[in-house]
Design an enzyme around this catalytic site. Structure first.
Site, PDB file in Angstrom:
ATOM      1  N   LEU A 159      12.190  42.014  60.491  1.00 34.32           N
ATOM      2  CA  LEU A 159      13.644  42.214  61.170  1.00 34.32           C
ATOM      3  C   LEU A 159      14.636  41.738  60.443  1.00 34.32           C
ATOM      4  O   LEU A 159      15.985  42.332  60.350  1.00 34.32           O
ATOM      5  CB  LEU A 159      13.538  41.823  62.587  1.00 34.32           C
ATOM      6  CG  LEU A 159      12.611  42.837  63.530  1.00 34.32           C
ATOM      7  CD1 LEU A 159      12.519  42.122  64.910  1.00 34.32           C
ATOM      8  CD2 LEU A 159      13.069  44.214  63.465  1.00 34.32           C
ATOM      9  N   GLY A 160      14.518  40.586  59.833  1.00 34.20           N
ATOM     10  CA  GLY A 160      15.442  39.888  59.080  1.00 34.20           C
ATOM     11  C   GLY A 160      14.875  38.319  58.655  1.00 34.20           C
ATOM     12  O   GLY A 160      13.964  38.051  58.917  1.00 34.20           O
ATOM     13  N   GLY A 199      16.545  34.356  57.278  1.00 33.37           N
ATOM     14  CA  GLY A 199      17.614  33.436  56.884  1.00 33.37           C
ATOM     15  C   GLY A 199      17.090  31.983  56.726  1.00 33.37           C
ATOM     16  O   GLY A 199      15.964  31.920  56.388  1.00 33.37           O
ATOM     17  N   GLY A 200      17.981  30.947  57.124  1.00 30.76           N
ATOM     18  CA  GLY A 200      17.592  29.829  56.542  1.00 30.76           C
ATOM     19  C   GLY A 200      16.487  29.092  57.360  1.00 30.76           C
ATOM     20  O   GLY A 200      15.789  28.209  57.130  1.00 30.76           O
ATOM     21  N   PHE A 201      16.458  29.692  58.739  1.00 27.74           N
ATOM     22  CA  PHE A 201      15.232  29.303  59.484  1.00 27.74           C
ATOM     23  C   PHE A 201      13.972  30.085  59.399  1.00 27.74           C
ATOM     24  O   PHE A 201      12.976  29.962  60.207  1.00 27.74           O
ATOM     25  CB  PHE A 201      15.896  29.555  61.021  1.00 27.74           C
ATOM     26  CG  PHE A 201      16.979  28.260  61.489  1.00 27.74           C
ATOM     27  CD1 PHE A 201      17.201  27.311  60.349  1.00 27.74           C
ATOM     28  CD2 PHE A 201      17.263  28.402  62.712  1.00 27.74           C
ATOM     29  CE1 PHE A 201      18.149  26.630  60.760  1.00 27.74           C
ATOM     30  CE2 PHE A 201      18.367  27.465  62.966  1.00 27.74           C
ATOM     31  CZ  PHE A 201      18.723  26.534  62.077  1.00 27.74           C
ATOM     32  N   GLY A 202      13.845  31.023  58.734  1.00 23.63           N
ATOM     33  CA  GLY A 202      12.530  31.770  58.468  1.00 23.63           C
ATOM     34  C   GLY A 202      12.606  33.156  58.598  1.00 23.63           C
ATOM     35  O   GLY A 202      13.651  33.821  58.675  1.00 23.63           O
ATOM     36  N   VAL A 240      11.788  36.669  60.750  1.00 26.22           N
ATOM     37  CA  VAL A 240      11.595  37.476  62.101  1.00 26.22           C
ATOM     38  C   VAL A 240      10.951  38.782  61.826  1.00 26.22           C
ATOM     39  O   VAL A 240      11.382  39.798  61.108  1.00 26.22           O
ATOM     40  CB  VAL A 240      12.794  37.558  62.722  1.00 26.22           C
ATOM     41  CG1 VAL A 240      12.446  38.352  64.295  1.00 26.22           C
ATOM     42  CG2 VAL A 240      13.622  36.154  62.955  1.00 26.22           C
ATOM     43  N   LYS A 295       9.075  35.023  65.345  1.00 23.24           N
ATOM     44  CA  LYS A 295       9.917  34.284  64.156  1.00 23.24           C
ATOM     45  C   LYS A 295       8.976  33.339  63.719  1.00 23.24           C
ATOM     46  O   LYS A 295       8.087  32.335  64.216  1.00 23.24           O
ATOM     47  CB  LYS A 295      10.837  33.397  65.111  1.00 23.24           C
ATOM     48  CG  LYS A 295      11.797  32.424  64.315  1.00 23.24           C
ATOM     49  CD  LYS A 295      12.654  31.684  65.088  1.00 23.24           C
ATOM     50  CE  LYS A 295      13.605  30.940  64.425  1.00 23.24           C
ATOM     51  NZ  LYS A 295      14.850  30.374  65.220  1.00 23.24           N
ATOM     52  N   ASP A 309      25.243  25.922  68.792  1.00 25.77           N
ATOM     53  CA  ASP A 309      25.251  27.010  67.779  1.00 25.77           C
ATOM     54  C   ASP A 309      25.665  28.460  68.335  1.00 25.77           C
ATOM     55  O   ASP A 309      24.962  29.459  68.124  1.00 25.77           O
ATOM     56  CB  ASP A 309      23.881  27.010  66.971  1.00 25.77           C
ATOM     57  CG  ASP A 309      24.383  27.645  65.622  1.00 25.77           C
ATOM     58  OD1 ASP A 309      25.512  27.653  65.079  1.00 25.77           O
ATOM     59  OD2 ASP A 309      23.229  27.956  64.865  1.00 25.77           O
TER      60      ASP A 309
END
Length: 673
Positions: free
Chosen positions: A358-359, A361-364, A366, A381, A477
Site C-alpha cells: 500500500l505504501g 516510508g521512513g517507518f517501513g 504497509v 505495517k 505528529d
C-alpha cells in the site's frame, strides 16, 4: 356445512394462537420469546445482531472488533406516570457464549436497559457495545448486567469470568465470579465461555431498591440463593419513564459467538417461565467423534504410516517453525493486545508481495491483507530492524494504540514480532491517507463538506486522546498523511509511533524533539516538552493544510520558502482571508465554514502556547457554540515577538518538510535528535 366451517375456523384460530404463544407473547406488562423464529418485527437488531434460521438471537459471530445488539422494538414504561416511582420488573433469559479458540475469546455480553434503542455509536471490545468510552454521555441512561469474559484492569474487573451490575458506567457497582448454589453440592463454579447454555433471572424491587441476579446451567431449577444481590440501588435518576430493554455483546481481537436462546420480561410481576423444550439448539462445536471400531482396525496401519513419515515430518516442522519463528518478551504479556501469528500474516499478505504493497516510508512498508478464515481486510505495517522508528517507538505504539478505542482512531488489532521484523496489524482503510486527496493530482479532490467532516472527526479523536481517555495521550505528529479515510471518508487518526502518555494533572517530561517540520510548535526548541498545546499547534497547521490545499512550507523560488501560516494571516489582515482557500474547491464551499476553519487554524497555531484553545474549545467553535477571540493584528504581533533557538533553526534547515512549485515534494516524519 356452516357448522363444519365454523369448527374448522375455530381449529385454525386455536393453532394460530398456540403458535403465537409458542414463539412470542407480548402485552403492555411484558413479553416472552421461546426462541426467536418469526420475532424479527418485535426486535430491533444492530451491528452483527441477527436471528438465525434455527431461531437463535446471535449477537456476534466470529468477527474481530465486532459488536451486536438485540433490543425489544417497543419502549417499556418503567415508571408510574403519577408519582414517577420505578415499577418492579423481572426478566429471565438463556444465553450461551461459544469462543472461536480454546485460549482466547470475545469480551462477553450484557442485558441492558437503555434510554436509546440505537446504541451503534458504542464501541466493541471491553466496552461490550454499550458505551463509547466506559461511561454514559449526553442523553444516554443505561443500566446493565454484564457477563464479562475478559479482565480489564482499567475498568476495575475482578477477573475474566464475572457478573457485574453497571449503572451508567462499566465500572461495576458490584460484581462477583460466576457460580450457583446447589442444594446438595453447595457452591459450584460456572464458566461463561464454556459454550453451554445458562439461564439468568434478574429481579428489581423498587420498594426495597434491591437488584437480584441468579444464574444456573440450563435445566437446573432456579437456585434459592442469589449470585449477586445489591441493596439500596436507586435507579430513579437513571431510568426514565420509557426505556428499551435488550442485549449487547462484543468481540475484541479474539472472538466468540454470543447467543440468546429465549427471553421473558415482565413489569409488576414475575417473568413468565421459559419453555425449555421449545428453545432452539446451539450449533455444534468441534468435530464429531470417529467410529471407534474403524479406529481400532485402522490403528496398526496408521502407526506404520506415521512411523515412515515421522523423520520427514519432523524435518518439515522444524523448517516451518524456523520460517515462521517469532519473538515474545515479558512486556508483551503485560501490555500487548492480541498477538497474530506470523504464519497468518504471511498468508494474508500473500507473502508480503509487491502487489499488496500500500505504501512505504521512513517507518517501513504497509501491506494490504485478507485474514484467512474470517476474510477480514487488514493493513500490516512491517518495520525492519534498520527502521528509524526502532523498538522504543514500536512499544509505544503497542501500549497506546492497543488500549485506545474511538471511532476516529485507526484501531490497532494486534501485532507480531519475528526475528528482526516488527509487524502491526490495523483495520484496513480503503481510501488511504488524506494527504493523497489533497496533493496527488491523479486523485479526485475532496469536496468542502467532506473536508469539514474530516476536520470534525480529527478534532473528536484528539479530544478523546487529550481529555477523555484515562491518561493524556500526546500524538506528536498530527498531519494530513497520518489521517486515514475509511470507505465513507470518515477520518481516522493513525500512526502512534511517536506518542507519549502521562497522567492527567501531571507535567510531561522533557524529551527529544520529534515530529515533522512545519508542524512543530516554536516552544519545543526551548522546552523539549511535548504537550497538548504542541499537539494543538500541529492541529492548527493541519487545518490550514486542509482548507488551503497547501503544505506548511512551500518553495516558490531558489532560497524563498513561503510559510502557510504567514500567507493565511496576511490574507486575513487584508480582509480577504478566503483568497487562501484551495483553488481546487472552486466556488463550491460554504464561505462561513471555510473562514471559520482558516481563522481557527491560525488560532490553534498561535505562537504563544497559552493563547491556543483546547481541543474541547475547538469542538465548541466548530459546532458554532462559541466565537473565536483572536484578531489578525494580535496574531502578527505575537508571531514577531517569538524567538527561536538557533539550534532549532539548524534542524529545520537540515530536515525540511516542503513542496516546490514544480511539483516535487518531500514530506516525511523525522526523529530529530
Amino acid at each position: 356445512m356452516g357448522k363444519c366451517m365454523s369448527q374448522a375456523m375455530i381449529s385454525k384460530s386455536l393453532v394460530f394462537i398456540f403458535l403465537v404463544q409458542l414463539i412470542a407473547v407480548s402485552s403492555e406488562d411484558g413479553f416472552i420469546f421461546n426462541g426467536f423464529k418469526g420475532a424479527g418485527a418485535k426486535l430491533s437488531l444492530g451491528g452483527l445482531g441477527e436471528i438465525t434460521s434455527e431461531g437463535l438471537l446471535r449477537l456476534t459471530n466470529y468477527t474481530k472488533e465486532g459488536m451486536g445488539h438485540g433490543f425489544y422494538s417497543m419502549p417499556i414504561h418503567l415508571k408510574k406516570s403519577s408519582s414517577g416511582i420505578i415499577l418492579p420488573f423481572s426478566t429471565t433469559f438463556v444465553f450461551a457464549i461459544q469462543p472461536k479458540g480454546e485460549d482466547a475469546n470475545g469480551h462477553g455480553l450484557a442485558f441492558a436497559i437503555s434510554s436509546l434503542k440505537d446504541i451503534s455509536e458504542a464501541m466493541p471490545s471491553q466496552y461490550l457495545g454499550i458505551f463509547s468510552n466506559g461511561s454514559a454521555k449526553g442523553e444516554e441512561h443505561i443500566v446493565a448486567i454484564e457477563f464479562d469474559t475478559v479482565q480489564n484492569l482499567d475498568l476495575g474487573d475482578i477477573d475474566d469470568n464475572h457478573v457485574g451490575i453497571d449503572i451508567n458506567s462499566l465500572k461495576s457497582v458490584n460484581s462477583t465470579p460466576v457460580s450457583y448454589v446447589d442444594d446438595k453440592d453447595g457452591v459450584l463454579n460456572l464458566t461463561l465461555v464454556s459454550g453451554n447454555p445458562m439461564q439468568v433471572w434478574i429481579d428489581y424491587s423498587a420498594m426495597d431498591m434491591k437488584l437480584d441476579v441468579v444464574i444456573s446451567p440450563l435445566g437446573v431449577p432456579k437456585p434459592k440463593h442469589s449470585l449477586l444481590s445489591t441493596k439500596l440501588v436507586n435507579l430513579s435518576t437513571v431510568i426514565l419513564d420509557d426505556m428499551y430493554v435488550g442485549f449487547s455483546a462484543s468481540n475484541g481481537a479474539a472472538t466468540s459467538s454470543h447467543y440468546i436462546l429465549g427471553w421473558s420480561f415482565s413489569i409488576n410481576g414475575k417473568a413468565q417461565d421459559l419453555d425449555i423444550s421449545q428453545l432452539p439448539s446451539l450449533p455444534q462445536q468441534g468435530k464429531s467423534k470417529k467410529n471407534q471400531t474403524l479406529l481400532l482396525v485402522a490403528l496398526p496401519l496408521a502407526a506404520v504410516i506415521l512411523l515412515l513419515l515421522c523423520i520427514g515430518g519432523i524435518i518439515l516442522i522444524l523448517n516451518r517453525r524456523k520460517k515462521y519463528a517469532e519473538v515474545l518478551e515479558e512486556w508483551e504479556v503485560e501490555f500487548g493486545p492480541h498477538r497474530f501469528s506470523y504464519k497468518d500474516l504471511f498468508k494474508a499478505t500473500k507473502g508480503f508481495k509487491e502487489e499488496n504493497l500500500l505504501g512505504a516510508g521512513g517507518f517501513g512498508q504497509v501491506y494490504k491483507g485478507l485474514l484467512p478464515g474470517s476474510k477480514m481486510e487488514i493493513a500490516v505495517k512491517k518495520i525492519s530492524h534498520e527502521s528509524r522508528q526502532g523498538m522504543r517507538e514500536f512499544v509505544s505504539e503497542i501500549v497506546s494504540m492497543g488500549r485506545l478505542r474511538h471511532r476516529n482512531l485507526v484501531q490497532l488489532l494486534g501485532y507480531c514480532r519475528r526475528q528482526g521484523e516488527l509487524l502491526l496489524v490495523y483495520d484496513f482503510m480503503p481510501n488511504g491517507s488524506l494527504e493523497k486527496f489533497l496533493f496527488d493530482k491523479t486523485r479526485p479532490s475532496l469536496s468542502w463538506s467532506q473536508r469539514f467532516q474530516v476536520i470534525k472527526g480529527v478534532a473528536s479523536g484528539l479530544l478523546y486522546l487529550h481529555e477523555e481517555w484515562e491518561q493524556v495521550v500526546i500524538h506528536r505528529d498530527i498531519k494530513a498523511s497520518n489521517i486515514l479515510l475509511d470507505s465513507e471518508f470518515n477520518a481516522k487518526v493513525s500512526d502512534f509511533g511517536l506518542a507519549r502518555l502521562y497522567d492527567h494533572g501531571s507535567n510531561p517530561r522533557t524529551t527529544r524533539i520529534v515530529g515533522t517540520i512545519g508542524y512543530l510548535a516554536p516552544e519545543l526548541s526551548k522546552t523539549g516538552k511535548a504537550t497538548v498545546s504542541t499537539d494543538m499547534y500541529a492541529f492548527g497547521t493541519f487545518l490550514l493544510e486542509v482548507a488551503c490545499g497547501r503544505r506548511p512550507l512551500e518553495v516558490r523560488s531558489v532560497g524563498e520558502i513561503v510559510d502557510l501560516f504567514d500567507m493565511v494571516l496576511d490574507c486575513w489582515k487584508k480582509g480577504a482571508i478566503l483568497n487562501a482557500t484551495d483553488p481546487k474547491l472552486g466556488s463550491d464551499y460554504v464561505a462561513e465554514e471555510v473562514e471559520l476553519v482558516l481563522k481557527l487554524g491560525l488560532s490553534c497555531s498561535h505562537p504563544e502556547p497559552t493563547s491556543r484553545p483546547s481541543m474541547r474549545q475547538v469542538m465548541r467553535i466548530l459546532e458554532g457554540d462559541v466565537p473565536l477571540q483572536h484578531s489578525p493584528d494580535g496574531l502578527q504581533a505575537s508571531a514577531a515577538a517569538v524567538s527561536y533557538d538557533d539550534s532549532f533553526d539548524n534542524v529545520v534547515l537540515s530536515y525540511p518538510s516542503i513542496s516546490d512549485t514544480t511539483g516535487g515534494t518531500e514530506s516525511a516524519s523525522e526523529v530529530l535528535l
